[in-house]
Design an enzyme around this catalytic site. Structure first.
Site, PDB file in Angstrom:
ATOM      1  N   GLY A  54     -23.924  15.899   5.072  1.00 51.11           N
ATOM      2  CA  GLY A  54     -23.355  16.312   6.281  1.00 51.11           C
ATOM      3  C   GLY A  54     -23.690  15.751   7.505  1.00 51.11           C
ATOM      4  CG  ASP A 110     -23.984  19.385   8.596  1.00 55.99           C
ATOM      5  OD1 ASP A 110     -24.902  20.246   8.308  1.00 55.99           O
ATOM      6  OD2 ASP A 110     -23.034  19.301   7.392  1.00 55.99           O
ATOM      7  CG  ASP A 113     -23.703  29.159   8.233  1.00 51.33           C
ATOM      8  OD1 ASP A 113     -23.500  30.152   8.609  1.00 51.33           O
ATOM      9  OD2 ASP A 113     -22.930  28.875   7.153  1.00 51.33           O
ATOM     10  CE  LYS A 141     -19.979  28.277  10.734  1.00 53.09           C
ATOM     11  NZ  LYS A 141     -19.584  28.489   9.341  1.00 53.09           N
ATOM     12  CG  PHE A 163     -15.470  26.560   6.455  1.00 54.58           C
ATOM     13  CD1 PHE A 163     -16.612  26.834   5.810  1.00 54.58           C
ATOM     14  CD2 PHE A 163     -14.903  25.576   5.880  1.00 54.58           C
ATOM     15  CE1 PHE A 163     -17.288  25.799   4.986  1.00 54.58           C
ATOM     16  CE2 PHE A 163     -15.210  24.667   5.089  1.00 54.58           C
ATOM     17  CZ  PHE A 163     -16.443  24.625   4.494  1.00 54.58           C
ATOM     18  CB  VAL A 164     -15.671  23.677  11.855  1.00 51.29           C
ATOM     19  CG1 VAL A 164     -15.130  24.762  12.525  1.00 51.29           C
ATOM     20  CG2 VAL A 164     -17.423  23.563  11.553  1.00 51.29           C
ATOM     21  NE  ARG A 176     -19.592  15.159   2.552  1.00 47.82           N
ATOM     22  CZ  ARG A 176     -20.334  16.012   2.581  1.00 47.82           C
ATOM     23  NH1 ARG A 176     -20.490  16.454   4.038  1.00 47.82           N
ATOM     24  NH2 ARG A 176     -20.548  16.797   1.480  1.00 47.82           N
TER      25      ARG A 176
HETATM   26  P1  IMP Z   1     -27.344  26.885   6.248  1.00 47.30           P
HETATM   27  O1  IMP Z   1     -28.402  26.661   5.112  1.00 47.30           O
HETATM   28  O2  IMP Z   1     -26.429  28.037   5.760  1.00 47.30           O
HETATM   29  O3  IMP Z   1     -27.732  26.914   7.720  1.00 47.30           O
HETATM   30  O4  IMP Z   1     -26.242  25.913   5.814  1.00 47.30           O
HETATM   31  C1  IMP Z   1     -26.171  24.517   6.433  1.00 47.30           C
HETATM   32  C2  IMP Z   1     -25.241  23.813   5.280  1.00 47.30           C
HETATM   33  O5  IMP Z   1     -24.133  24.600   4.962  1.00 47.30           O
HETATM   34  C3  IMP Z   1     -24.687  22.828   6.244  1.00 47.30           C
HETATM   35  O6  IMP Z   1     -25.473  21.543   6.016  1.00 47.30           O
HETATM   36  C4  IMP Z   1     -23.319  22.696   5.752  1.00 47.30           C
HETATM   37  O7  IMP Z   1     -23.251  21.589   4.840  1.00 47.30           O
HETATM   38  C5  IMP Z   1     -22.974  23.667   5.188  1.00 47.30           C
HETATM   39  N1  IMP Z   1     -22.083  24.557   6.183  1.00 47.30           N
HETATM   40  C6  IMP Z   1     -22.369  25.641   6.913  1.00 47.30           C
HETATM   41  N2  IMP Z   1     -21.328  25.935   7.777  1.00 47.30           N
HETATM   42  C7  IMP Z   1     -20.285  25.073   7.291  1.00 47.30           C
HETATM   43  C8  IMP Z   1     -19.031  24.891   7.824  1.00 47.30           C
HETATM   44  O8  IMP Z   1     -18.294  25.608   8.757  1.00 47.30           O
HETATM   45  N3  IMP Z   1     -18.281  23.757   7.219  1.00 47.30           N
HETATM   46  C9  IMP Z   1     -18.627  23.179   6.579  1.00 47.30           C
HETATM   47  N4  IMP Z   1     -20.234  23.264   6.056  1.00 47.30           N
HETATM   48  C10 IMP Z   1     -20.919  24.223   6.567  1.00 47.30           C
HETATM   49 MG    MG Z   2     -24.606  19.816   4.676  1.00 44.91          MG
END
Ligand code: IMP
Ligand code: MG
Length: 197
Positions: A54, A110, A113, A141, A163-164, A176
């Site tokens: 990402g 990227d 979350d 986010k 979700f983006v 992407r």
């Molecule tokens: P985390 O580990 O939950 O913080 O998520 C990080 C990863 O989840 C990012 O590197 C993204 O690949 C994916 N992700 C989280 N939110 C989104 C979204 O809104 N769109 C697309 N990918 C997301």
């Molecule tokens: Mg990612």
């Protein structure tokens, strides 16, 4: 885990309900981040570590917006399957190859979350004994509860919990390459069969 989009996508932006951040806004913000980072890391050995896949697009632009000497590498982590919420597990798929010892590491992601990916990658990179580790997330986010709270020093844009896709972010590996951040029409994923994490 196989990821599929069961639609013939005639146009690259099929399924995009709304453009949230335009290409021009992104370029302007990335230039500003590059200027901040160049000022903060002046005189220090900086290594950017992007998280595959990402952060690839963001890293490429950010690196070119940084005006001080630096190097970059990619690390791999995967926490999402085809579904649009975190699987709760982070799999480290690639370690870095450049030597991080005594270097100032800036992890570039990227999106922040649940925080699991950044938490896992920063623990992984500690074993390389860098002089410092900081985080830079293109999107921050605003979620109610995070599984893993990490300090994000550099933030591109703060967004609501939606979700983006685009600018490196995918849904089932698609979208992407879009030069903007778009909100995916929920009908795209509500129709998709979930094949697991
Ligand atoms: P985390 O580990 O939950 O913080 O998520 C990080 C990863 O989840 C990012 O590197 C993204 O690949 C994916 N992700 C989280 N939110 C989104 C979204 O809104 N769109 C697309 N990918 C997301
Ligand atoms: Mg990612």
């Amino acid at each position: 885990m196989p990821k599929t989009v069961n639609r013939a996508m005639a146009n690259a932006d099929d399924g995009i309900a709304e453009v949230l951040i335009t290409e021009e806004q992104i370029q302007e913000r990335v230039r500003a981040l590059g200027a901040d980072i160049s000022r903060d890391y002046k005189g220090r050995e900086l290594v950017l570590v992007g998280i595959l896949r990402g952060a690839l697009v963001f890293l490429a632009d950010l690196s070119r917006a940084i005006t001080i000497p630096h190097t970059f590498d990619m690390s791999g982590a995967s926490s999402y399957g085809p579904a649009t919420s975190s699987s709760g597990r982070v799999q480290i798929t690639k370690d870095v190859e450049v030597n991080l010892r005594s270097k100032h590491v800036l992890i570039c992601e990227d999106i922040y979350d649940s925080g699991r990916t950044l938490g896992a990658i920063s623990s992984l990179l500690q074993v390389h004994h860098p002089a410092s580790i900081e985080m830079c997330a293109f999107l921050y986010k605003k979620v109610q509860r995070r599984a893993c709270q990490v300090d994000i020093k550099y933030r591109g844009f703060e967004i609501e919990d939606r979700f983006v896709v685009g600018y490196g972010l995918d849904y089932a590996e698609h979208y992407r390459h879009l030069p903007y951040i778009g909100v995916l029409d929920p009908r795209v994923y509500s129709k998709e069969p979930r094949t697991g994490s």
